[in-house]
Design a protein around this motif. Structure first.
Motif, mmCIF file in Angstrom:
data_model
loop_
_atom_site.group_PDB
_atom_site.id
_atom_site.type_symbol
_atom_site.label_atom_id
_atom_site.label_comp_id
_atom_site.label_asym_id
_atom_site.label_seq_id
_atom_site.Cartn_x
_atom_site.Cartn_y
_atom_site.Cartn_z
ATOM 1 N N THR A 261 0.862 -1.180 0.000
ATOM 2 C CA THR A 261 0.000 0.000 0.000
ATOM 3 C C THR A 261 0.898 1.229 0.000
ATOM 4 O OG1 THR A 261 -0.211 0.472 2.384
ATOM 5 C CG2 THR A 261 -1.578 -1.295 1.483
ATOM 6 N N THR A 262 0.516 2.229 -0.758
ATOM 7 C CA THR A 262 1.350 3.420 -0.846
ATOM 8 C C THR A 262 0.516 4.623 -1.244
ATOM 9 O OG1 THR A 262 3.296 4.411 -1.910
ATOM 10 C CG2 THR A 262 1.974 2.920 -3.250
ATOM 11 N N GLN A 263 0.952 5.795 -0.784
ATOM 12 C CA GLN A 263 0.354 7.055 -1.217
ATOM 13 C C GLN A 263 1.191 7.693 -2.312
ATOM 14 O OE1 GLN A 263 -2.494 8.135 -0.469
ATOM 15 N NE2 GLN A 263 -3.071 7.609 1.619
ATOM 16 N N TYR A 264 2.379 7.118 -2.574
ATOM 17 C CA TYR A 264 3.257 7.662 -3.604
ATOM 18 C C TYR A 264 2.980 6.940 -4.913
ATOM 19 C CZ TYR A 264 5.858 9.489 0.420
ATOM 20 O OH TYR A 264 6.228 10.120 1.575
ATOM 21 N N LEU A 265 2.321 7.618 -5.833
ATOM 22 C CA LEU A 265 1.930 6.949 -7.065
ATOM 23 C C LEU A 265 3.122 6.631 -7.956
ATOM 24 C CD1 LEU A 265 -1.415 8.736 -7.927
ATOM 25 C CD2 LEU A 265 -0.953 6.866 -6.358
ATOM 26 N N ALA B 230 -10.881 -0.565 -9.719
ATOM 27 C CA ALA B 230 -10.145 -0.726 -10.977
ATOM 28 C C ALA B 230 -8.853 -1.467 -10.689
ATOM 29 C CB ALA B 230 -9.838 0.629 -11.618
ATOM 30 N N GLU B 231 -8.395 -2.276 -11.633
ATOM 31 C CA GLU B 231 -7.116 -2.951 -11.476
ATOM 32 C C GLU B 231 -6.527 -3.280 -12.840
ATOM 33 O OE1 GLU B 231 -7.248 -6.897 -9.627
ATOM 34 O OE2 GLU B 231 -9.430 -6.820 -9.817
ATOM 35 N N GLY B 232 -5.218 -3.446 -12.857
ATOM 36 C CA GLY B 232 -4.494 -3.750 -14.084
ATOM 37 C C GLY B 232 -3.055 -3.310 -13.943
ATOM 38 N N THR B 233 -2.287 -3.438 -15.005
ATOM 39 C CA THR B 233 -0.920 -2.935 -14.988
ATOM 40 C C THR B 233 -0.971 -1.405 -15.001
ATOM 41 O OG1 THR B 233 -0.691 -2.817 -17.386
ATOM 42 C CG2 THR B 233 -0.200 -4.940 -16.342
ATOM 43 N N PRO B 234 0.126 -0.728 -14.622
ATOM 44 C CA PRO B 234 0.128 0.735 -14.706
ATOM 45 C C PRO B 234 -0.260 1.243 -16.091
ATOM 46 C CG PRO B 234 2.010 0.004 -13.419
ATOM 47 C CD PRO B 234 1.360 -1.232 -13.981
ATOM 48 N N ASP B 235 0.265 0.625 -17.149
ATOM 49 C CA ASP B 235 -0.057 1.082 -18.500
ATOM 50 C C ASP B 235 -1.523 0.845 -18.846
ATOM 51 O OD1 ASP B 235 2.486 1.998 -18.971
ATOM 52 O OD2 ASP B 235 3.138 0.224 -20.087
ATOM 53 N N GLU B 236 -2.080 -0.268 -18.387
ATOM 54 C CA GLU B 236 -3.498 -0.542 -18.650
ATOM 55 C C GLU B 236 -4.391 0.492 -17.982
ATOM 56 O OE1 GLU B 236 -3.334 -5.424 -19.172
ATOM 57 O OE2 GLU B 236 -3.783 -4.534 -17.213
ATOM 58 N N LEU B 237 -4.065 0.873 -16.759
ATOM 59 C CA LEU B 237 -4.873 1.873 -16.066
ATOM 60 C C LEU B 237 -4.743 3.239 -16.736
ATOM 61 C CD1 LEU B 237 -4.387 1.007 -12.279
ATOM 62 C CD2 LEU B 237 -6.301 0.457 -13.776
ATOM 63 N N LYS B 238 -3.535 3.575 -17.157
ATOM 64 C CA LYS B 238 -3.339 4.863 -17.841
ATOM 65 C C LYS B 238 -4.132 4.914 -19.135
ATOM 66 C CE LYS B 238 1.331 5.395 -15.985
ATOM 67 N NZ LYS B 238 2.779 5.336 -16.306
ATOM 68 N N THR C 30 -0.489 10.290 -16.253
ATOM 69 C CA THR C 30 0.203 9.807 -15.059
ATOM 70 C C THR C 30 -0.752 9.013 -14.182
ATOM 71 O OG1 THR C 30 -0.341 11.764 -13.748
ATOM 72 C CG2 THR C 30 1.665 11.864 -15.108
ATOM 73 N N LEU C 31 -0.187 8.256 -13.233
ATOM 74 C CA LEU C 31 -1.045 7.559 -12.284
ATOM 75 C C LEU C 31 -1.819 8.540 -11.414
ATOM 76 C CD1 LEU C 31 0.902 4.431 -10.987
ATOM 77 C CD2 LEU C 31 -1.131 4.502 -12.410
ATOM 78 N N ASP C 32 -1.267 9.736 -11.199
ATOM 79 C CA ASP C 32 -2.014 10.745 -10.448
ATOM 80 C C ASP C 32 -3.321 11.082 -11.171
ATOM 81 O OD1 ASP C 32 0.085 12.125 -8.304
ATOM 82 O OD2 ASP C 32 1.059 11.265 -10.054
ATOM 83 N N GLU C 33 -3.246 11.205 -12.497
ATOM 84 C CA GLU C 33 -4.450 11.508 -13.267
ATOM 85 C C GLU C 33 -5.421 10.332 -13.251
ATOM 86 O OE1 GLU C 33 -2.617 14.587 -16.568
ATOM 87 O OE2 GLU C 33 -2.197 12.440 -16.755
ATOM 88 N N VAL C 34 -4.895 9.112 -13.320
ATOM 89 C CA VAL C 34 -5.746 7.917 -13.213
ATOM 90 C C VAL C 34 -6.451 7.908 -11.866
ATOM 91 C CG1 VAL C 34 -5.751 5.401 -13.098
ATOM 92 C CG2 VAL C 34 -4.311 6.561 -14.781
ATOM 93 N N PHE C 35 -5.692 8.163 -10.807
ATOM 94 C CA PHE C 35 -6.223 8.142 -9.456
ATOM 95 C C PHE C 35 -7.354 9.166 -9.308
ATOM 96 C CE2 PHE C 35 -6.243 8.977 -4.915
ATOM 97 C CZ PHE C 35 -5.921 7.764 -4.340
ATOM 98 N N LEU C 36 -7.105 10.389 -9.783
ATOM 99 C CA LEU C 36 -8.106 11.452 -9.690
ATOM 100 C C LEU C 36 -9.336 11.102 -10.500
ATOM 101 C CD1 LEU C 36 -8.890 14.286 -8.742
ATOM 102 C CD2 LEU C 36 -7.678 15.205 -10.730
ATOM 103 N N LEU D 202 -10.471 8.120 -11.260
ATOM 104 C CA LEU D 202 -11.212 6.979 -10.715
ATOM 105 C C LEU D 202 -11.883 7.279 -9.379
ATOM 106 C CD1 LEU D 202 -8.690 4.112 -11.514
ATOM 107 C CD2 LEU D 202 -10.897 4.477 -12.596
ATOM 108 N N THR D 203 -11.218 8.061 -8.530
ATOM 109 C CA THR D 203 -11.708 8.256 -7.165
ATOM 110 C C THR D 203 -12.295 9.627 -6.898
ATOM 111 O OG1 THR D 203 -9.611 9.084 -6.246
ATOM 112 C CG2 THR D 203 -9.902 6.687 -6.371
ATOM 113 N N GLY D 204 -11.974 10.598 -7.773
ATOM 114 C CA GLY D 204 -12.411 11.958 -7.503
ATOM 115 C C GLY D 204 -11.560 12.662 -6.478
ATOM 116 N N HIS D 205 -10.485 12.007 -6.028
ATOM 117 C CA HIS D 205 -9.573 12.586 -5.031
ATOM 118 C C HIS D 205 -8.181 12.639 -5.614
ATOM 119 C CE1 HIS D 205 -12.651 11.773 -1.942
ATOM 120 N NE2 HIS D 205 -12.751 10.579 -2.485
ATOM 121 N N LYS D 206 -7.400 13.630 -5.188
ATOM 122 C CA LYS D 206 -5.971 13.593 -5.434
ATOM 123 C C LYS D 206 -5.337 12.680 -4.399
ATOM 124 C CE LYS D 206 -5.242 18.042 -7.678
ATOM 125 N NZ LYS D 206 -4.488 19.326 -7.635
ATOM 126 N N ALA D 207 -4.242 12.008 -4.771
ATOM 127 C CA ALA D 207 -3.531 11.159 -3.827
ATOM 128 C C ALA D 207 -2.916 12.024 -2.735
ATOM 129 C CB ALA D 207 -2.436 10.378 -4.532
#
Length: 314
Positions: free
Chosen positions: A191-195, A215-223, A299-305, A307-312
């Motif tokens: 578990t990490t907060q550092y994307l 959501a799940e997958g490889t980093p590239d799949e999520l991007k 970036t994963l930051d953009e994926v995170f935002l 998917l969740t509506g939150h910034k990491a």
């Protein structure tokens, strides 16, 4: 490949709050899974449940092939757990810490000393073995803490935000130690907060929100889920920003995202080179200067935002 970690429909409720709400996850042997989510999403609860430290209300889970509830002792014998705070004793030396942990794991004195030596060598701490831990850098202390969780050479290692508070250099030291572990066959759930950490280390990423994986997958799949490649440019004159954004949107046939503070414009593209050429041409024809332009992936930051509506959290 077989599953080192398997969770199906796990639920955990505290009063009216669902900490886990149908949490399901599969982590294959010999891989790194990054578990990402905003604060309060259920990451730590999931780790505590999978490591037998917390009884969940419904669902099922297996770790290293054993049922987490019915075969908890077997699970504990095959896992390592590393929390957010280092568990080593700062007064003792690195050597003494590892020997002590070995004895607590019921190794013989000889076996504990042998294992301590192996781990100090594996984590690059042999030269500092005789120093008190209070003299260690943050990265050295974290590596020693990781070593302590590996006394029994666990098949599965659970790490709950292992690099929180470390500077970039110390984080890189921990990353290298983790890569070595995985190369030797250890499965890691992180578990990490550092994307960027998840992007660097994880074979698989699972995004958790409100107690379930969304959501799940490889980093590239999520991007790729939020648009794949993008053309990104910066205009030096803020007065040109609205017109430039309109031209970029027309050239790419896509919605252009504008960041006024940085004067950056981004838009998803399909044909990378053709899109870049078209954007440059229309801006040049309009007499709009460009300070910087390039192609990039989300970036994963953009994926995170997205998917969740939150910034990491940082």
């Amino acid at each position: 490949m077989t599953a080192a970690v398997l969770a199906e429909g796990m639920r955990k409720r505290y009063g009216r709050m669902n900490a886990l709400d149908g949490f399901s996850l599969t982590v294959l042997e010999g891989t790194v899974c990054g578990l990402l989510g905003p604060n309060g999403a259920g990451k730590t609860t999931a780790v505590r449940a999978l490591t037998t430290l917390l009884r969940f209300d419904a669902g099922r889970a297996e770790v290293a092939g054993f049922d987490v509830v019915r075969q908890a002792a077997e699970v504990r014998y095959r896992i390592g757990v590393n929390g957010q705070e280092a568990a080593v004793d700062e007064i003792l030396t690195g050597w003494d810490n590892l020997v002590m942990f070995g004895r607590l794991y019921r190794l013989t004195a000889k076996a504990a000393r042998r294992r301590a030596g192996e781990l100090l060598d594996q984590f690059g701490l042999t030269d500092a073995a005789g120093k008190p831990v209070k003299q260690y850098s943050g990265g050295m202390r974290r590596r020693l803490d990781l070593a302590a969780s590996l006394i029994l050479a666990p098949r599965v290692l659970f790490l709950d935000e292992p690099t929180t508070g470390l500077d970039p250099g110390n984080r890189n030291e921990v990353w290298q130690a983790l890569r070595t572990l995985v190369a030797d066959g250890t499965t890691v759930l992180l578990t990490t907060q550092y994307l960027d950490e998840a992007d660097q280390l994880a074979d698989q990423i699972a995004v958790i929100d409100s107690g379930r994986v969304i959501a799940e997958g490889t980093p590239d799949e999520l991007k790729s889920k939020i648009g794949g490649d993008q053309v990104s440019l910066v205009v030096p004159n803020i007065d040109d920003l609205p017109k430039a954004a309109d031209l970029v949107a027309r050239a790419t046939a896509a919605d252009a995202q504008v960041e006024p503070d940085t004067r950056r414009i981004s838009a998803p593209v399909r044909d990378r080179i053709a899109a870049l050429t078209d954007v440059l041409r229309v801006l040049e024809d309009a007499g709009i200067d460009v300070a910087d332009i390039g192609l990039r992936q989300p970036t994963l930051d953009e994926v995170f935002l997205n998917l969740t509506g939150h910034k990491a959290a940082s």
